[in-house]
Design a protein around this motif. Structure first.
Motif, short mmCIF file in Angstrom:
data_model
loop_
_atom_site.label_atom_id
_atom_site.label_comp_id
_atom_site.label_asym_id
_atom_site.label_seq_id
_atom_site.Cartn_x
_atom_site.Cartn_y
_atom_site.Cartn_z
N ASN A 73 0.84 -1.19 0.00
CA ASN A 73 0.00 0.00 0.00
C ASN A 73 0.87 1.24 0.00
O ASN A 73 1.66 1.45 0.92
N MET A 74 0.71 2.03 -1.05
CA MET A 74 1.50 3.25 -1.17
C MET A 74 0.98 4.37 -0.28
O MET A 74 1.69 5.32 0.03
N TYR A 75 -0.28 4.24 0.10
CA TYR A 75 -0.93 5.25 0.92
C TYR A 75 -1.67 4.56 2.06
O TYR A 75 -2.18 3.45 1.90
N GLN A 76 -1.72 5.22 3.20
CA GLN A 76 -2.57 4.77 4.32
C GLN A 76 -3.65 5.83 4.51
O GLN A 76 -3.35 7.02 4.54
N LYS A 110 6.52 7.89 0.23
CA LYS A 110 7.24 8.35 -0.94
C LYS A 110 8.37 7.42 -1.37
O LYS A 110 8.79 7.42 -2.53
N ASP A 111 8.89 6.61 -0.46
CA ASP A 111 10.00 5.72 -0.77
C ASP A 111 9.54 4.33 -1.20
O ASP A 111 10.35 3.39 -1.24
N ALA A 112 8.26 4.18 -1.51
CA ALA A 112 7.71 2.86 -1.79
C ALA A 112 8.45 2.12 -2.89
O ALA A 112 8.75 0.93 -2.77
N PRO A 141 -6.99 9.88 -5.14
CA PRO A 141 -6.61 11.20 -5.66
C PRO A 141 -5.16 11.61 -5.43
O PRO A 141 -4.57 12.28 -6.28
N ALA A 142 -4.55 11.20 -4.34
CA ALA A 142 -3.17 11.58 -4.06
C ALA A 142 -2.20 11.11 -5.14
O ALA A 142 -1.19 11.76 -5.43
N GLU A 143 -2.54 9.99 -5.78
CA GLU A 143 -1.64 9.42 -6.79
C GLU A 143 -1.46 10.33 -8.00
O GLU A 143 -0.41 10.29 -8.66
N LYS A 144 -2.44 11.16 -8.26
CA LYS A 144 -2.34 12.07 -9.40
C LYS A 144 -1.11 12.96 -9.29
O LYS A 144 -0.44 13.27 -10.29
N ASP A 145 -0.78 13.37 -8.08
CA ASP A 145 0.37 14.24 -7.86
C ASP A 145 1.64 13.47 -7.51
O ASP A 145 2.73 13.79 -8.00
N TYR A 146 1.51 12.45 -6.67
CA TYR A 146 2.71 11.78 -6.16
C TYR A 146 3.28 10.73 -7.11
O TYR A 146 4.48 10.44 -7.07
N LYS A 147 2.43 10.08 -7.91
CA LYS A 147 2.86 9.11 -8.92
C LYS A 147 3.66 7.94 -8.33
O LYS A 147 4.52 7.34 -8.99
N ILE A 148 3.38 7.59 -7.09
CA ILE A 148 4.11 6.49 -6.44
C ILE A 148 3.73 5.15 -7.05
O ILE A 148 4.58 4.27 -7.24
#
Length: 358
Positions: A73-76, A110-112, A141-148
């Motif tokens: 999971n890239m985001y929690q 961010k280090d995923a 939605p966060a993925e749009k900016d972070y691209k992790i």
């Protein structure tokens, strides 16, 4: 319910107590009255993105009935705000509430991709499908900016390692180039969650997700590009979307899905309180009916944690739902099946070009 009292764009309508905390926080009526008199907003309803730095990114899945061995999971937390989401409870481990905090306090890893690559380079690691979004949506939605998520897909492609994705966001199409490259070697499968064909239902259940129409288009585009898609009719909620099983199955089959899977909603942990508060505010005319029917599926409780029965429930209503899904599979997916992903290429690419000289 008065529309002014609904927190717009959110699923949960409150922050429930974190079971790991001795103290609790509440909004008192006198504070709300003060804000009203002063013309102030008691709650800004903003999303915060908070960086975290875990030591590992891939988790061994011990539950025997979730259909995956490893997840990442890239985001929690998840801004989609799905009211029924089982992942809400995990936010308590990070010190937040499973309610509004889950939707508004998004922890970003961010280090995923670096952590993933470090794992795949280990001599002890053997290729097994890793599922992105075992807990929270990797295309929120966060993925749009972070691209992790995209960065991690690039790592999977580099090492020719199998990966599966679970999402309900059309943002996945942004990465169609990488998905097509993975599909050439049978290294990718995608699970798209579609809970309703009715936009009104979708909007109240999953306020910040892609529309139902957009998700069907996503299934179609992925399928046309050779990327195998399984559609998750999950969860099925009695008297909310249970009547849509056959129409949903027909619709997703027609746009190219190879299979469907389903679960019956279960409101474990803090989700029972969150969902009960939500439905009494949002659908007061049928709230008690829905809650009692959910209880009927889980032995008189809103939740059943027993392996083997917790996903598909038990009792008359659960049987009706499960039988409808069986019928839908026979009717619309008789000659279709999801492929088994390729685990044979990874060993060759594990050490890059160095393996050619050994």
């Amino acid at each position: 319910m008065n529309s002014k009292s609904i927190i717009k764009g959110r699923g949960a309508q409150l922050n429930v107590h974190n079971r790991f905390f001795e103290l609790s926080h509440e909004q008192r009526d006198d504070f709300l009255e003060f804000c009203h008199k002063e013309g102030e907003e008691p709650d800004k309803n903003k999303t915060l993105y908070l960086p975290v730095f875990p030591k590992t990114i891939v988790n061994k899945v011990k539950s025997p009935d979730v259909g995956m061995a490893y997840s990442m999971n890239m985001y929690q937390g998840c801004e989609h705000g799905c009211i029924y989401c089982y992942a809400r409870n995990s936010h308590e481990f990070w010190g937040y509430s499973a309610g509004l905090d889950f939707e508004r306090r998004i922890l970003v890893k961010k280090d995923a991709s670096k952590l993933l690559e470090a794992l795949l380079k280990k001599k002890s690691w053997k290729a097994q499908t890793i599922v992105m979004s075992g807990n929270t949506d990797c295309y929120q939605p966060a993925e749009k900016d972070y691209k992790i998520t995209r960065q991690c897909l690039e790592v999977f492609l580099k090492y020719k390692h199998p990966v599966a994705i679970i999402t309900k966001n059309a943002l996945i199409l942004r990465d169609l180039d990488i998905l097509k490259a993975l599909a050439k070697d049978n290294l990718i499968s995608v699970n798209i969650s579609i809970t309703s064909l009715c936009e009104k239902t979708r909007r109240i259940l999953e306020p910040r997700t892609a529309t139902s129409k957009k998700r069907l288009e996503t299934v179609k585009i992925l399928s046309e590009n050779g990327i195998p898609v399984n559609v998750m009719l999950a969860p099925i909620i009695p008297s909310i979307n249970s009547h849509e099983i056959l129409p949903l199955a027909k619709a997703v089959s027609e746009v190219g899905a190879l299979n469907i899977a389903h679960t019956i909603v279960r409101l474990n942990g803090a989700i029972g309180e969150i969902f009960t508060d939500w439905i009494r505010k949002t659908l007061p005319d049928r709230a008690e009916k829905v809650l009692h029917q959910i209880e009927n599926c889980h032995g008189g409780s809103l939740n059943n944690s027993r392996y083997g029965t917790r996903m598909h429930g038990e009792g008359n209503i659960a049987k009706q739902i499960n039988d409808l899904v069986k019928l839908a599979k026979l009717k619309y997916f008789k000659n279709k099946a999801m492929p088994h992903l390729n685990t044979t290429l990874y060993k060759e690419f594990k050490d890059g070009q160095l393996s050619l000289f050994k």
